[in-house]
Design a protein around this motif. Structure first.
Motif, mmCIF file in Angstrom:
data_model
loop_
_atom_site.group_PDB
_atom_site.id
_atom_site.type_symbol
_atom_site.label_atom_id
_atom_site.label_comp_id
_atom_site.label_asym_id
_atom_site.label_seq_id
_atom_site.Cartn_x
_atom_site.Cartn_y
_atom_site.Cartn_z
ATOM 1 N N THR A 210 0.849 -1.186 0.000
ATOM 2 C CA THR A 210 0.000 0.000 0.000
ATOM 3 C C THR A 210 0.889 1.243 0.000
ATOM 4 O OG1 THR A 210 -1.474 -1.271 1.447
ATOM 5 C CG2 THR A 210 -2.011 1.055 1.128
ATOM 6 N N PRO A 211 1.340 1.684 -1.159
ATOM 7 C CA PRO A 211 2.239 2.845 -1.180
ATOM 8 C C PRO A 211 1.479 4.136 -0.855
ATOM 9 C CG PRO A 211 1.720 2.173 -3.417
ATOM 10 C CD PRO A 211 1.103 1.140 -2.511
ATOM 11 N N ILE A 212 1.999 4.893 0.103
ATOM 12 C CA ILE A 212 1.355 6.139 0.512
ATOM 13 C C ILE A 212 2.450 7.185 0.742
ATOM 14 C CG2 ILE A 212 -0.009 7.284 2.314
ATOM 15 C CD1 ILE A 212 -1.461 4.703 2.845
ATOM 16 N N ILE A 213 2.204 8.387 0.259
ATOM 17 C CA ILE A 213 3.148 9.478 0.504
ATOM 18 C C ILE A 213 2.826 10.076 1.878
ATOM 19 C CG2 ILE A 213 3.913 11.753 -0.297
ATOM 20 C CD1 ILE A 213 3.065 10.820 -3.144
ATOM 21 N N ALA A 214 3.867 10.363 2.638
ATOM 22 C CA ALA A 214 3.669 10.884 4.000
ATOM 23 C C ALA A 214 2.938 12.231 3.979
ATOM 24 C CB ALA A 214 5.021 11.035 4.680
ATOM 25 N N GLY A 463 13.139 -2.579 -3.064
ATOM 26 C CA GLY A 463 13.817 -1.874 -4.163
ATOM 27 C C GLY A 463 13.130 -0.567 -4.536
ATOM 28 N N HIS A 464 12.146 -0.121 -3.703
ATOM 29 C CA HIS A 464 11.524 1.206 -3.877
ATOM 30 C C HIS A 464 10.916 1.404 -5.267
ATOM 31 C CE1 HIS A 464 14.275 3.179 -0.563
ATOM 32 N NE2 HIS A 464 13.643 2.095 -0.137
ATOM 33 N N HIS A 465 10.375 0.327 -5.865
ATOM 34 C CA HIS A 465 9.922 0.459 -7.264
ATOM 35 C C HIS A 465 8.830 1.503 -7.438
ATOM 36 C CE1 HIS A 465 7.214 -2.594 -5.504
ATOM 37 N NE2 HIS A 465 6.318 -2.117 -6.333
ATOM 38 N N HIS A 466 8.000 1.712 -6.409
ATOM 39 C CA HIS A 466 6.916 2.697 -6.536
ATOM 40 C C HIS A 466 7.436 4.100 -6.818
ATOM 41 C CE1 HIS A 466 3.958 -0.129 -5.015
ATOM 42 N NE2 HIS A 466 4.653 -0.319 -3.915
ATOM 43 N N VAL A 467 8.644 4.406 -6.365
ATOM 44 C CA VAL A 467 9.165 5.770 -6.540
ATOM 45 C C VAL A 467 10.284 5.811 -7.586
ATOM 46 C CG1 VAL A 467 8.416 6.705 -4.325
ATOM 47 C CG2 VAL A 467 10.628 5.553 -4.467
ATOM 48 N N ALA A 496 6.360 11.126 -5.689
ATOM 49 C CA ALA A 496 5.167 10.651 -6.387
ATOM 50 C C ALA A 496 5.235 9.130 -6.471
ATOM 51 C CB ALA A 496 5.114 11.240 -7.795
ATOM 52 N N ILE A 497 4.066 8.505 -6.440
ATOM 53 C CA ILE A 497 3.970 7.061 -6.636
ATOM 54 C C ILE A 497 3.719 6.819 -8.122
ATOM 55 C CG2 ILE A 497 2.679 4.970 -6.021
ATOM 56 C CD1 ILE A 497 4.124 6.260 -3.618
#
Lengths: 556, 102
Positions: A210-214, A463-467, A496-497
């Motif tokens: 669940t990728p979410i930006i702070a 691996g932080h693929h969302h960003v 950004a995601i």
């Protein structure tokens, strides 16, 4: 650099003795795996596909030469001669035997290192900008605050059994090189109008499934309130964070479900209680910690520019390396150097024991004895006189670590994936190697310019693929590896995601797909100054979908 | 068809249960079973070995026999049996007799 005091030494030594006893009791059968597993995880020992894995904390990514040499010694003596730097500025050994781990921990303790809280539902290693204390755009060095957080959070009785793991990152510059907006707590050190230091506080960022930006819940918490405000956040999380469902247990879910405003209000309520407590940082303590991070003495070296210009004019390899791997330092006679661990066809983040020793020697000779680990899985020599850049470059060439690709398409972040990891669903390293080989031509890389590819072998997103500007996620579908692509992600001050672009690609298709995406960017960019990310933000996904899927995209 | 995989407690080495009750570090020597009774027998042996603190994380793994060789169905288990695909010089595949990933 921070040096252990008597308390630190005694604390780490006691912990090593405790774990030695626990390992002995496990090997003798006195305790079973259910009892032992939480104990080993608290000391950074995982069990993976082929062997145990030991994760060593590198607080805020800062290493001294003697520490890197010790890592080399451990790699040679107890592992298979190499180590792997991670996206959280840590180092992993992938082959240690359990019976050897207590001895490894003892060796680490002798150079003021440990593996405490590199796993488990506690506050993990605090990360920071890898150019801390060196960058020209920095307001102040974030590492003293990261060190204060480390001391405060180590074996914190209230926060050792949180609903889930908890990660904090600190940056001291407007340009965010620490990806603070995808952390549980991201701290941006800044000055207010009166010149006082404090933090913009971001909470509830994260990647994973669940990728979410702070969300920014406070624009300026004065530095003396760092621990009281952080404690307030942790208290709210500890109280209300979900413990019934692992996938909903991170603070990002709590912030999302409560809403940032309601969450901030709860934190404020706790903070009012705590603000004037013993958690308020006294000036003398702050000063004492800051003294450990006093900038090194950097003698004037005005001859550097002329030397560099002369060498660059006759050595195109050196010129390319200067262009990509050398970064502006706050002192114009000096520079910070990226030691690329992304050689073409190599394993991203891997380094051999001999290379570790050689980098340690370089740091000792030319970089004030300091090495940094970046979350992008490279090493940094933070303070190198420009006059010494050629000497450093020549040595890096000899040891195979001078690939001039920092920030280019082959500088790929990549988790270990299914080649090692028990959680992974697909391999990631071979894909990174193939992409790097496809784009090996330096001129082509430079033409493409800044482009961050980030890849994970499972949804946990190490691996932080969302960003990633181009993100790649490996999944298992019908027993085969499949790679999903996201575009337009970013892990900086404009986080950004990425958008999922369409159906996934097989192992034989993914490199072509990446090439198609990049060729599409080159065709559509306004001019050479428009980066991939800027072009994607202007164009949106349509031309990339069209190029990847053709009529299939139109039908959809 | 299944076999029983685990990791050896002392060093974490991936191992498989052989017909003679020993844990072996190459799948070519592993016992394979074709029915529920066989699976139960392997799992019981795994529980015993776990109880004796020889291995951890014992689990059944799907396999097939191709040209007389045991081949795990999932890539994950083939990598476990061979070693990291990126490091042919490391892991079991480095031994001359070992399986390959293919």
């Amino acid at each position: 650099m921070y040096r252990y005091d008597e308390f630190d030494h005694a604390f780490v030594k006691a912990r090593v003795a405790q774990f030695r006893d626990q390992v002995e009791r496990r090997l003798s059968g006195e305790i079973d795996e259910a009892q032992f597993k939480p104990l080993r995880l608290m000391n950074g020992v995982y069990l993976q596909l082929h062997a145990y894995m030991l994760r060593i904390a590198i607080p805020y990514g800062t290493l001294a030469s003697r520490q890197l040499r010790m890592l080399a010694h451990i790699a040679r003596t107890y592992d298979k001669g190499y180590g792997h730097f991670t996206t959280r500025q840590n180092l992993q050994f992938h082959w240690p035997a359990l019976k050897d781990v207590p001895q490894i921990l003892e060796l680490l303790a002798s150079v003021e290192m440990h593996c405490i809280q590199t796993s488990g539902n506690c506050i993990r290693n605090v990360t920071a900008d890898h150019l801390a204390g060196a960058a020209a755009d920095e307001v102040a060095d974030p590492r003293p605050y990261a060190e204060i957080l480390r001391q405060w959070s180590s074996l914190h009785p209230e926060f050792s059994y949180l609903p889930r793991k908890f990660k904090i990152a600190v940056t001291g510059a407007e340009r965010d090189r620490a990806a603070v907006q995808v952390y549980d707590i991201g701290l941006h050190l800044k000055k207010d109008a009166a010149g006082r230091l404090g933090f913009a506080v971001y909470v509830g960022g994260g990647l994973g499934r669940t990728p979410i930006i702070a969300k920014k819940i406070h624009d300026f918490v004065p530095e003396e309130d760092l621990l009281s405000y952080t404690t307030a956040i942790l208290r709210v999380y500890n109280l209300y964070g979900r413990r019934d469902n692992k996938w909903k247990a991170r603070i990002k879910i709590l912030v999302h479900e409560l809403g940032a405003e309601a969450f901030a209000a709860q934190v404020e309520k706790e903070f009012v209680e705590l603000q004037e407590s013993t958690l308020k940082l006294p000036d003398e303590d702050l000063n004492a910690i800051q003294a450990y991070f006093a900038p090194p003495t950097l003698p004037a070296r005005p001859e550097g520019d002329a030397l560099v210009a002369r060498e660059a004019a006759v050595n195109s390899g050196f010129a390319a390396w200067l262009n990509r791997n050398v970064h502006t330092h706050r002192n114009p006679d000096y520079a910070s150097v990226t030691v690329s661990l992304k050689g073409i066809g190599e394993v991203p983040g891997d380094i051999s024991a001999d290379q570790m020793d050689a980098v340690a020697d370089l740091a000792e000779a030319y970089a004030c004895d300091e090495i940094r680990v970046s979350h992008e899985q490279n090493l940094i020599l933070p303070h190198v006189a420009r006059a010494n850049l050629k000497a450093v470059y020549d040595r890096l060439i000899e040891i195979g670590l001078a690939t001039p690709n920092a920030g280019l398409v082959t500088d790929i972040i990549c988790c270990p994936g299914l080649d090692y990891c028990a959680l992974a669903n697909a391999r990631s390293i071979p894909v990174a190697q193939q992409i790097a080989e496809r784009f090996a031509d330096q001129r082509r890389q430079e033409e493409i310019d800044d482009l961050k590819i980030k890849m994970s072998g499972c949804i946990n997103a190490c691996g932080h693929h969302h960003v990633g500007h181009i993100g790649i996620l490996g999944v298992e579908k019908k027993g085969a590896e499949l790679y999903q692509v996201t575009l337009g992600g970013s892990g900086d001050e404009n986080t950004a995601i990425g958008d999922i672009i369409g159906r996934g690609f097989g192992p034989d298709e993914i490199v072509d797909a990446v090439e198609t995406i990049i060729e599409t960017y080159l065709v559509h960019r306004l001019d050479t100054s428009e980066t991939f990310l800027a072009a994607y933000r202007r164009l949106g996904p349509a031309p990339f979908k069209e190029a990847l899927y053709g009529s299939e995209a139109k039908a959809a | 068809m299944k076999m029983l995989a685990a990791n050896r407690l002392s060093d974490g080495e991936a191992v498989w249960l052989a017909a003679d009750g020993n844990w072996v570090d190459e799948i070519s020597h592993a016992e394979t079973v074709r029915d529920k009774d066989g699976e139960e027998r392997l799992l019981a042996a795994g529980r015993d070995a776990t109880g004796r603190n020889e291995v951890v994380d014992a689990e059944l793994v799907d396999v097939e026999i191709i040209d007389g060789f045991i081949r795990p169905i999932r890539l994950r288990e083939r990598i476990r049996a061979a070693g990291p695909s990126i490091h042919p010089e490391l892991g079991k595949q480095a031994k001359k007799s070992a399986v390959t990933l293919a």
